[in-house]
Design an enzyme around this catalytic site. Structure first.
Site, PDB file in Angstrom:
ATOM      1  N   TYR A  12       0.867  -1.646  -0.114  1.00  0.00           N
ATOM      2  CA  TYR A  12       0.235   0.157   0.338  1.00  0.00           C
ATOM      3  C   TYR A  12       0.861   1.176  -0.168  1.00  0.00           C
ATOM      4  CZ  TYR A  12      -3.785   3.504   1.263  1.00  0.00           C
ATOM      5  OH  TYR A  12      -5.060   3.966   1.212  1.00  0.00           O
TER       6      TYR A  12
ATOM      7  N   TRP B   8      -8.340   1.872  -9.742  1.00  0.00           N
ATOM      8  CA  TRP B   8      -7.255   1.812  -8.648  1.00  0.00           C
ATOM      9  C   TRP B   8      -7.718   1.225  -7.277  1.00  0.00           C
ATOM     10  CZ3 TRP B   8      -2.338   4.115  -7.303  1.00  0.00           C
ATOM     11  CH2 TRP B   8      -2.452   4.312  -5.903  1.00  0.00           C
ATOM     12  N   TRP B   9      -8.764   1.587  -7.169  1.00  0.00           N
ATOM     13  CA  TRP B   9      -9.740   1.050  -5.963  1.00  0.00           C
ATOM     14  C   TRP B   9      -9.862   0.044  -6.251  1.00  0.00           C
ATOM     15  CZ3 TRP B   9     -14.538   4.785  -6.608  1.00  0.00           C
ATOM     16  CH2 TRP B   9     -14.055   6.551  -5.539  1.00  0.00           C
TER      17      TRP B   9
ATOM     18  N   HIS C  99       1.331   4.117  -3.435  1.00  0.00           N
ATOM     19  CA  HIS C  99       0.958   5.518  -2.999  1.00  0.00           C
ATOM     20  C   HIS C  99       1.984   6.746  -2.222  1.00  0.00           C
ATOM     21  CE1 HIS C  99      -2.912   3.823  -1.583  1.00  0.00           C
ATOM     22  NE2 HIS C  99      -3.351   4.441  -1.558  1.00  0.00           N
TER      23      HIS C  99
ATOM     24  N   TYR D 158      -4.706  16.249   0.429  1.00  0.00           N
ATOM     25  CA  TYR D 158      -5.231  15.303   0.498  1.00  0.00           C
ATOM     26  C   TYR D 158      -3.356  14.600   1.364  1.00  0.00           C
ATOM     27  CZ  TYR D 158      -7.394  10.635  -0.312  1.00  0.00           C
ATOM     28  OH  TYR D 158      -7.812   9.651  -0.337  1.00  0.00           O
TER      29      TYR D 158
END
Lengths: 109, 109
Positions: free
Chosen positions: A20, A79-80, A24, A43
């Site tokens: 993860y 992506w999700w 990212h 963000y």
């Protein structure tokens, strides 16, 4: 310009933390672009153990509509598909949400 | 101007949540002033159950020095005397820290 500050929480599976974070650290430019087009800025996602905390600022005028548009993007869905399976929803999460929105107790501009 | 984004976590005692939120909804002007003088801006505290999650931006050039100066302010100490007893430190907290700093996994400007 009005700014809506949003805090969110979700779980991260211990075995997926490394992947993860790698993903990212080099997020796809297409995803960054979609996020910005949805009027989201500043963000950040932080990690505390098996919890992820997100902080983001929304500067548009219709959050629901912008989020719906973002969710319609095939690249976002791609992506999700990768990231969702690394996450687990906290029990307090509201129906039809993925991340759980948490209240702001304090703010200094 | 360089911006250092900081995420922090600390616990909140369930019996003190209401009072903590009241206090922070009407934080003393002296505290807001001290925070700003320490080159901290865009500072939010969110709550998830018994955890508080802070997001803040530091725009000065010497974070340690600014934090030391802030900690020396009698008004700040008066504030912390009230708030510290409402909080509990998470076990991962580093020595000499009160809040626990957590790593940023992702950022979009």
């Amino acid at each position: 310009m009005s700014v809506k500050r949003i805090g969110q929480v979700i779980g991260i599976k211990p075995e997926d933390i490394e992947e993860y974070e790698k993903l990212h650290a080099q997020a796809w430019p297409s995803i960054i672009k979609i996020i910005k087009q949805a009027n989201i800025s500043n963000y950040s996602i932080f990690r505390y153990g098996n919890l992820l905390f997100a902080y983001l600022e929304y500067t548009g005028s219709d959050y629901e509509a912008d989020m719906a548009k973002l969710a319609d993007e095939p690249e976002m869905q791609r992506w999700w598909k990768i990231t969702d399976q690394m996450q687990w929803q906290v029990p307090e999460t509201k129906e039809n949400n993925w991340w759980h929105e948490i209240p702001e107790n304090f703010h200094v501009d």
